[in-house]
Design a protein around this motif. Structure first.
Motif, short mmCIF file in Angstrom:
data_model
loop_
_atom_site.label_atom_id
_atom_site.label_comp_id
_atom_site.label_asym_id
_atom_site.label_seq_id
_atom_site.Cartn_x
_atom_site.Cartn_y
_atom_site.Cartn_z
N LEU A 197 3.49 13.72 -0.91
CA LEU A 197 2.94 13.53 0.43
C LEU A 197 1.42 13.40 0.40
CD1 LEU A 197 5.18 16.06 2.38
CD2 LEU A 197 5.33 13.55 2.40
N MET A 225 4.64 1.82 -2.02
CA MET A 225 4.18 1.66 -0.64
C MET A 225 4.69 0.33 -0.11
SD MET A 225 2.34 4.38 -0.08
CE MET A 225 1.64 3.93 1.49
N ASP A 226 5.31 0.34 1.04
CA ASP A 226 5.71 -0.87 1.74
C ASP A 226 4.50 -1.34 2.54
OD1 ASP A 226 6.56 -2.48 4.04
OD2 ASP A 226 8.59 -2.01 3.40
N ASN A 243 -2.72 5.74 2.13
CA ASN A 243 -2.77 5.13 3.46
C ASN A 243 -4.16 5.25 4.08
OD1 ASN A 243 -0.34 3.82 4.26
ND2 ASN A 243 0.67 5.81 4.23
N SER A 245 0.58 9.89 -0.95
CA SER A 245 0.93 8.88 0.04
C SER A 245 -0.08 8.86 1.19
CB SER A 245 2.33 9.16 0.58
OG SER A 245 2.69 8.24 1.58
N ARG A 246 -0.43 10.02 1.69
CA ARG A 246 -1.39 10.09 2.80
C ARG A 246 -2.77 9.58 2.40
NH1 ARG A 246 1.01 15.85 4.36
NH2 ARG A 246 2.71 15.12 5.69
N SER A 297 4.98 -1.74 6.61
CA SER A 297 5.14 -0.53 7.42
C SER A 297 4.22 0.61 7.01
CB SER A 297 6.59 -0.04 7.33
OG SER A 297 6.88 0.37 6.00
N CYS A 298 3.56 0.46 5.85
CA CYS A 298 2.71 1.52 5.28
C CYS A 298 3.49 2.82 5.08
CB CYS A 298 1.47 1.76 6.13
SG CYS A 298 0.31 0.38 6.07
N THR A 299 4.76 2.68 4.76
CA THR A 299 5.58 3.84 4.41
C THR A 299 5.79 3.86 2.90
OG1 THR A 299 7.63 2.61 4.76
CG2 THR A 299 6.79 3.88 6.63
N SER A 300 6.08 5.03 2.39
CA SER A 300 6.23 5.17 0.95
C SER A 300 7.56 5.81 0.59
CB SER A 300 5.09 6.01 0.38
OG SER A 300 5.08 7.28 0.98
N THR A 301 8.01 5.50 -0.61
CA THR A 301 9.18 6.14 -1.19
C THR A 301 8.80 6.61 -2.59
OG1 THR A 301 10.01 4.02 -2.01
CG2 THR A 301 10.88 4.78 0.09
#
Length: 77
Positions: A53, A34-35, A60, A56-57, A38-42
């Motif tokens: 998904l 998790m970044d 967050n 990740s969701r 930006s709260c984005t994930s890879t």
């Protein structure tokens, strides 16, 4: 049909949080990062699937709710 994913924090820096995750509480075979900015994930294995998904969701959502990245958890639907 129920879907479940488990996750646990592996490491955390000022910029990123890494989690191990999977559908078996005894086998966290995958990793996501998790970044924090930006709260984005890879996902390490590049498989963007339902399990990734879902993890990740949920991460967050818990971060938004608690104001911190959880140590561990799960998501069931």
């Amino acid at each position: 049909m129920a879907a479940i994913v488990y996750f646990r924090k592996v490491s955390e820096t000022e910029e990123f949080v890494e989690y191990a995750f999977g559908d078996d509480p005894e086998d966290f075979g995958r990793r996501l990062t998790m970044d924090k900015a930006s709260c984005t994930s890879t996902v390490q294995d590049a498989r963007v699937d339902h399990t990734f998904l879902k993890a990740s969701r949920k991460l967050n959502a818990l971060h938004t709710e608690r104001g911190m990245w959880p140590e561990r958890g799960m998501s069931v639907s």
